[in-house]
Scaffold this active site. Structure first.
Site, PDB file in Angstrom:
ATOM      1  N   CYS A   1      -1.933  -4.772 -16.421  1.00 61.68           N
ATOM      2  CA  CYS A   1      -0.977  -5.881 -15.204  1.00 61.68           C
ATOM      3  C   CYS A   1      -0.618  -6.806 -15.257  1.00 61.68           C
ATOM      4  O   CYS A   1       0.362  -7.487 -15.297  1.00 61.68           O
ATOM      5  CB  CYS A   1      -1.971  -5.712 -14.346  1.00 61.68           C
ATOM      6  SG  CYS A   1      -2.593  -3.881 -13.442  1.00 61.68           S
TER       7      CYS A   1
ATOM      8  N   HIS B   1       4.238  -2.234  -8.323  1.00 60.84           N
ATOM      9  CA  HIS B   1       4.160  -3.006  -9.398  1.00 60.84           C
ATOM     10  C   HIS B   1       4.461  -2.020 -10.815  1.00 60.84           C
ATOM     11  O   HIS B   1       3.272  -1.469 -11.197  1.00 60.84           O
ATOM     12  CB  HIS B   1       2.650  -3.473  -9.030  1.00 60.84           C
ATOM     13  CG  HIS B   1       1.894  -3.792 -10.217  1.00 60.84           C
ATOM     14  ND1 HIS B   1       1.955  -4.852 -11.136  1.00 60.84           N
ATOM     15  CD2 HIS B   1       0.315  -3.014 -10.722  1.00 60.84           C
ATOM     16  CE1 HIS B   1       0.695  -4.680 -12.223  1.00 60.84           C
ATOM     17  NE2 HIS B   1      -0.608  -3.715 -11.702  1.00 60.84           N
TER      18      HIS B   1
ATOM     19  N   CYS C   1      -5.100 -10.261 -11.679  1.00 66.05           N
ATOM     20  CA  CYS C   1      -5.915  -9.345 -12.108  1.00 66.05           C
ATOM     21  C   CYS C   1      -5.529  -7.140 -12.882  1.00 66.05           C
ATOM     22  O   CYS C   1      -4.262  -7.551 -13.180  1.00 66.05           O
ATOM     23  CB  CYS C   1      -6.426  -8.482 -11.230  1.00 66.05           C
ATOM     24  SG  CYS C   1      -5.561  -7.552 -10.106  1.00 66.05           S
TER      25      CYS C   1
HETATM   26  C1  LIG Z   1      -2.255   4.482  -3.292  1.00 59.79           C
HETATM   27  C2  LIG Z   1      -1.161   5.672  -4.198  1.00 59.79           C
HETATM   28  C3  LIG Z   1      -2.276   6.788  -3.985  1.00 59.79           C
HETATM   29  C4  LIG Z   1      -0.469   5.806  -2.513  1.00 59.79           C
HETATM   30  O1  LIG Z   1      -0.043   6.695  -3.248  1.00 59.79           O
HETATM   31  P1  LIG Z   1       0.972   7.936  -2.269  1.00 59.79           P
HETATM   32  O2  LIG Z   1       0.469   9.090  -1.744  1.00 59.79           O
HETATM   33  O3  LIG Z   1       1.872   8.708  -3.152  1.00 59.79           O
HETATM   34  O4  LIG Z   1       1.285   6.993  -1.214  1.00 59.79           O
HETATM   35  P2  LIG Z   1       2.854   7.285  -0.692  1.00 59.79           P
HETATM   36  O5  LIG Z   1       3.654   5.965  -0.288  1.00 59.79           O
HETATM   37  O6  LIG Z   1       3.463   8.332  -0.854  1.00 59.79           O
HETATM   38  O7  LIG Z   1       2.354   7.119   1.002  1.00 59.79           O
HETATM   39  C5  LIG Z   1       1.212   8.249   1.366  1.00 59.79           C
HETATM   40  C6  LIG Z   1       1.884   8.335   3.005  1.00 59.79           C
HETATM   41  O8  LIG Z   1       1.193   6.673   3.869  1.00 59.79           O
HETATM   42  C7  LIG Z   1       2.851   6.041   4.131  1.00 59.79           C
HETATM   43  N1  LIG Z   1       2.499   4.857   3.899  1.00 59.79           N
HETATM   44  C8  LIG Z   1       2.040   4.057   3.036  1.00 59.79           C
HETATM   45  N2  LIG Z   1       2.753   3.049   3.141  1.00 59.79           N
HETATM   46  C9  LIG Z   1       2.969   2.777   4.214  1.00 59.79           C
HETATM   47  C10 LIG Z   1       3.201   1.554   5.370  1.00 59.79           C
HETATM   48  N3  LIG Z   1       3.272  -0.156   4.926  1.00 59.79           N
HETATM   49  N4  LIG Z   1       3.460   1.422   6.494  1.00 59.79           N
HETATM   50  C11 LIG Z   1       3.316   2.707   7.233  1.00 59.79           C
HETATM   51  N5  LIG Z   1       2.599   3.965   6.336  1.00 59.79           N
HETATM   52  C12 LIG Z   1       2.938   3.925   5.211  1.00 59.79           C
HETATM   53  C13 LIG Z   1       3.875   7.189   3.225  1.00 59.79           C
HETATM   54  O9  LIG Z   1       5.226   6.640   4.358  1.00 59.79           O
HETATM   55  C14 LIG Z   1       3.321   8.657   3.315  1.00 59.79           C
HETATM   56  O10 LIG Z   1       3.302   9.193   4.407  1.00 59.79           O
HETATM   57  P3  LIG Z   1       3.289  10.441   4.124  1.00 59.79           P
HETATM   58  O11 LIG Z   1       3.178  11.095   3.567  1.00 59.79           O
HETATM   59  O12 LIG Z   1       2.945  10.712   6.368  1.00 59.79           O
HETATM   60  O13 LIG Z   1       4.903  10.720   3.463  1.00 59.79           O
HETATM   61  C15 LIG Z   1      -0.716   5.004  -4.855  1.00 59.79           C
HETATM   62  O14 LIG Z   1       0.185   4.115  -4.768  1.00 59.79           O
HETATM   63  C16 LIG Z   1      -1.534   4.471  -6.349  1.00 59.79           C
HETATM   64  O15 LIG Z   1      -2.303   5.418  -6.743  1.00 59.79           O
HETATM   65  N6  LIG Z   1      -1.929   3.149  -6.181  1.00 59.79           N
HETATM   66  C17 LIG Z   1      -2.556   2.138  -6.844  1.00 59.79           C
HETATM   67  C18 LIG Z   1      -1.241   1.851  -8.191  1.00 59.79           C
HETATM   68  C19 LIG Z   1      -2.780   1.468  -8.959  1.00 59.79           C
HETATM   69  O16 LIG Z   1      -3.504   1.850  -9.300  1.00 59.79           O
HETATM   70  N7  LIG Z   1      -2.537   0.420  -9.714  1.00 59.79           N
HETATM   71  C20 LIG Z   1      -3.000  -0.446 -10.673  1.00 59.79           C
HETATM   72  C21 LIG Z   1      -3.271  -1.992  -9.560  1.00 59.79           C
HETATM   73  S1  LIG Z   1      -3.925  -2.826 -11.636  1.00 59.79           S
END
Ligand SMILES: CC(C)(COP(=O)(O)OP(=O)(O)OC[C@H]1O[C@@H](n2cnc3c(N)ncnc32)[C@H](O)[C@@H]1OP(=O)(O)O)[C@@H](O)C(=O)NCCC(=O)NCCS
Length: 427
Positions: free
Chosen positions: A89, A383, A413
């Site tokens: 990242c 990101h 990070c």
């Molecule tokens: C966390 C993670 C698994 C979520 O993925 P996802 O399930 O596709 O996420 P979504 O955006 O579909 O959100 C899931 C639900 O939460 C809801 N949601 C997400 N953010 C929201 C918010 N801020 N407010 C309200 N609802 C929210 C979505 O609407 C969705 O609802 P639904 O299932 O009713 O449609 C994914 O984003 C991820 O792997 N992130 C980490 C990435 C990572 O590791 N990066 C490296 C960092 S160093």
């Protein structure tokens, strides 16, 4: 050191959720699009560019050196060397600090540094037995040899292998590591959600008042009838603590606190930064926004708190700049997860952490949350791994210019336990 490295300009594409607006685009096209627009907006003759350094994590199979392909595709001088860097990242941070080194040594005067990630289109590979069998079959001299190449391939070897965001040495994903950090540091779900809400509110406000629009270039997608993608698509202006509180934990379903709402999403996007020696910028009539004053990279044991690298990199970058945290007016801190940001801030404020981990007598210091990610952070903006460092540097340099802030800090990070910190100062 012959010259100071100046941030002259930076630009990014909209950051969009993987699998949405950029899903049909090639990663090189995304990088090319933003780089061309950066040159146009700065009115820079492409012939001035001495070197290109680009960050990228999920390496696309066709481009072994994406940065060099970018030089050729963007009409930059065919004589410009270019290298692709990967530091998870923090890849674009690495690109920017490598550019700084080239400029300070006098080895280059004008460098484009940035990064790109296209998580919609990750390189899918084959299992090693199947890959070996295919290579062997391609070299076979008879049909019989070709067929026997596959004798050791079983059904289990057939499924394609996609890259994961899992640490090889621990088997833990980034999200599981964030979950562990939340538990070890006692970071509550409510605090994580509040941080995430702030990220969305600040990002929405920064789009509303034009600050983000000024640093985002439209991308023209020519497939499916063609359209311009002009805005980030993950920001939720209408989210609330109540909505965030309803989301189920993702990485520890029974006892966890890390949700889709307080994590950064998987994202596509690119960002390019134009760096020059201060003298070159002025001779071209360009006004530097900021100077790279110092930087530091550190690493922690991935088996511990994987995403705590910035708590070590920030004090080191401060020392190298001869500064303390109180001197810093603005901070761009990459938000992989709210739990990671809050853990880092907690450690920076801790005398025990300073004594035990840094060999210092007092805590590194406290950063006023109102000075952190004033235009939103990765939780709201998204990101794209390879690009985030360049997004942070661009936003910080622009905001420092806007507020006449003397000193600013970027921290990121990264996988492998790496932490990056870059200190910028106004020229
Ligand atoms: C966390 C993670 C698994 C979520 O993925 P996802 O399930 O596709 O996420 P979504 O955006 O579909 O959100 C899931 C639900 O939460 C809801 N949601 C997400 N953010 C929201 C918010 N801020 N407010 C309200 N609802 C929210 C979505 O609407 C969705 O609802 P639904 O299932 O009713 O449609 C994914 O984003 C991820 O792997 N992130 C980490 C990435 C990572 O590791 N990066 C490296 C960092 S160093």
């Amino acid at each position: 050191m012959t010259s100071r490295a100046a941030i002259v300009a930076g630009l990014r594409t909209p950051f969009v959720r993987a699998g949405t607006s950029f899903a049909q685009l090639d990663v090189l096209e995304l990088a090319r699009s933003v780089t061309l627009e950066l040159l146009q907006r700065t009115d820079l003759d492409p012939a001035e560019v001495d070197h290109v350094i680009y960050g990228n994590v999920t390496r696309p199979v066709p481009y072994s050196n994406l940065a060099r392909e970018l030089v050729l595709a963007a009409g930059l001088p065919r004589t410009s060397p270019a290298d692709t860097v990967t530091l998870a990242c923090a890849s674009a941070c690495q690109a920017i600090t490598d550019a700084t080194n080239l400029i300070e040594r006098g080895y280059a005067e004008v460098v484009i540094a940035g990064g790109v990630e296209m998580l919609s289109n990750v390189p899918i590979s084959l299992s090693p037995p199947l890959a070996r069998a295919l290579v062997s079959a391609s070299q076979a001299r008879s049909m019989r040899q070709r067929i026997t190449s596959f004798t050791n391939v079983g059904l289990k070897d057939l499924p394609p292998v996609a890259p994961t965001i899992t640490e090889t040495s621990t088997g833990l994903s980034m999200g599981q590591s964030a979950e562990l950090m939340a538990k070890l540091n006692g970071i509550s779900r409510a605090d994580q959600d509040a941080w995430a809400l702030g990220s969305h509110r600040k990002a929405a406000a920064a789009w509303q008042d034009g600050r983000l629009a000024a640093e985002v270039a439209p991308v023209y997608v020519t497939t499916n009838g063609g359209r311009a993608v002009t805005r980030d698509n993950h920001i939720r202006a209408d989210t609330s603590l109540e909505k965030l509180a309803q989301l189920r934990p993702v990485f520890d379903r029974a006892y966890g606190t890390v949700t889709a709402g307080n994590s950064s999403p998987l994202t596509d996007g690119a960002a390019s930064v134009l760096l020059m020696s201060e003298e070159r910028a002025r001779s071209l009539g360009l006004q530097p926004k900021a100077i790279v004053k110092s930087y530091a990279y550190t690493a922690v044991d991935p088996a511990g708190q994987l995403l705590l690298g910035p708590a070590y990199a920030i004090p080191r970058a401060m020392e190298r700049a001869g500064l303390s945290l109180e001197d810093i007016e603005l901070v761009e801190m990459h938000e992989a997860f709210a739990a990671q940001v809050l853990s880092t801030l907690q450690k920076l404020e801790s005398d025990d952490f300073a004594r035990e981990e840094l060999g210092r007598s007092r805590a590194v210091g406290c950063i006023d949350p109102d000075r952190i990610n004033v235009s939103g952070g990765s939780i709201a903006l998204g990101h794209p791994f390879g690009a985030t460092g360049a997004r942070c540097v661009t936003t910080l340099a622009n905001e420092m210019e806007r507020r006449s802030a003397a000193l600013g800090l970027v921290s990121v990070c990264a996988a492998g336990g790496v932490g990056a910190a870059i200190v910028l100062e106004r020229p």
